[in-house]
Design a protein around this motif. Structure first.
Motif, PDB file in Angstrom:
ATOM      1  N   LEU A  58       8.761  -4.590  -4.165  1.00  0.00           N
ATOM      2  CA  LEU A  58       8.433  -4.535  -2.741  1.00  0.00           C
ATOM      3  C   LEU A  58       9.557  -3.972  -1.883  1.00  0.00           C
ATOM      4  O   LEU A  58       9.294  -3.361  -0.853  1.00  0.00           O
ATOM      5  N   VAL A  59      10.789  -4.172  -2.303  1.00  0.00           N
ATOM      6  CA  VAL A  59      11.936  -3.701  -1.527  1.00  0.00           C
ATOM      7  C   VAL A  59      11.901  -2.178  -1.378  1.00  0.00           C
ATOM      8  O   VAL A  59      12.346  -1.642  -0.366  1.00  0.00           O
ATOM      9  N   LYS A  60      11.321  -1.487  -2.349  1.00  0.00           N
ATOM     10  CA  LYS A  60      11.224  -0.026  -2.265  1.00  0.00           C
ATOM     11  C   LYS A  60      10.362   0.397  -1.081  1.00  0.00           C
ATOM     12  O   LYS A  60      10.671   1.361  -0.392  1.00  0.00           O
ATOM     13  N   GLU A  61       9.265  -0.353  -0.832  1.00  0.00           N
ATOM     14  CA  GLU A  61       8.381  -0.050   0.290  1.00  0.00           C
ATOM     15  C   GLU A  61       8.837  -0.732   1.580  1.00  0.00           C
ATOM     16  O   GLU A  61       8.546  -0.262   2.670  1.00  0.00           O
ATOM     17  N   HIS A  62       9.510  -1.882   1.434  1.00  0.00           N
ATOM     18  CA  HIS A  62       9.936  -2.676   2.580  1.00  0.00           C
ATOM     19  C   HIS A  62      11.422  -3.004   2.441  1.00  0.00           C
ATOM     20  O   HIS A  62      11.794  -4.109   2.066  1.00  0.00           O
ATOM     21  N   PRO A  63      12.305  -2.052   2.769  1.00  0.00           N
ATOM     22  CA  PRO A  63      13.748  -2.281   2.607  1.00  0.00           C
ATOM     23  C   PRO A  63      14.270  -3.490   3.388  1.00  0.00           C
ATOM     24  O   PRO A  63      15.291  -4.072   3.029  1.00  0.00           O
ATOM     25  N   GLU A  64      13.545  -3.893   4.409  1.00  0.00           N
ATOM     26  CA  GLU A  64      13.969  -5.046   5.207  1.00  0.00           C
ATOM     27  C   GLU A  64      13.942  -6.342   4.399  1.00  0.00           C
ATOM     28  O   GLU A  64      14.542  -7.338   4.780  1.00  0.00           O
TER      29      GLU A  64
END
Length: 187
Positions: free
Chosen positions: A35-41
């Protein structure tokens, strides 16, 4: 298990209190890697979660204090967390399949459910945020998906024990519970 809701709950508590918390946190941590790839936050929250996981491991899994009971508790928690993960994965795939068969997109489903954000409907379908009961009823009616495939029915170990105790306390000879499946067996 809804990833972001559970993640925030864990981070707000500041610690992992049980093997089930630990197993769920581990599943969330693995999901966040993608998920961090799509949502770096989410990167910072993933780092905080990793610290909680490490702290739990260091405090609970001290080699000299590992008992058979602790291993059994860990095994049960791992099974429950995996059942939850599989449930949400299977639900997601079933919803997507039904949408494709009706030539609908997730965005179309979002409009039907009254959710305007494409990101939010994606988070719902992917199990990151929870569907409301209303959402699940509409999905059931629209996509003809059985409620058993939409609503998770896995109980955590504490809830399983409470249920077993309650049934045992009733002392009703016509009512027994299969400890493994938690199904009621009427005599």
């Amino acid at each position: 298990m809804n990833t972001i809701v559970d993640l925030n709950k864990i981070l707000n508590s500041g610690s992992l209190e049980s093997e089930l918390d630990f197993e769920r946190a581990s599943v969330i941590h693995r999901k966040l890697r993608v998920l961090v790839k799509e949502h770096p936050e989410l990167s910072e929250k993933r780092g905080k979660l990793r610290l909680l996981i490490k702290a739990y491991e260091n405090s609970v899994w001290v080699e000299s204090e590992i008992s058979a009971e602790k291993i059994k508790e860990s095994d049960v928690a791992e099974v429950v967390a995996e059942q939850e993960r599989l449930f949400f994965h299977n639900r997601k795939e079933l919803i997507k399949k039904k949408l494709r068969s009706l030539s609908l997109s997730q965005k179309d489903l979002g409009k039907i459910l009254g959710h305007n954000s494409v990101t939010y409907i994606s988070e719902l379908v992917n199990g990151i945020n929870p569907f409301t009961t209303r959402d699940l009823i509409i999905i059931h009616l629209l996509l003809k998906i059985d409620f058993n495939d939409l609503i998770p029915t896995v109980l955590n170990p504490d809830e399983r024990e409470k249920l077993a105790n309650a049934i045992n306390e009733l002392s009703n000879p016509k009512l027994k519970m299969n400890e493994e499946s938690l199904e009621l067996v009427t005599c």
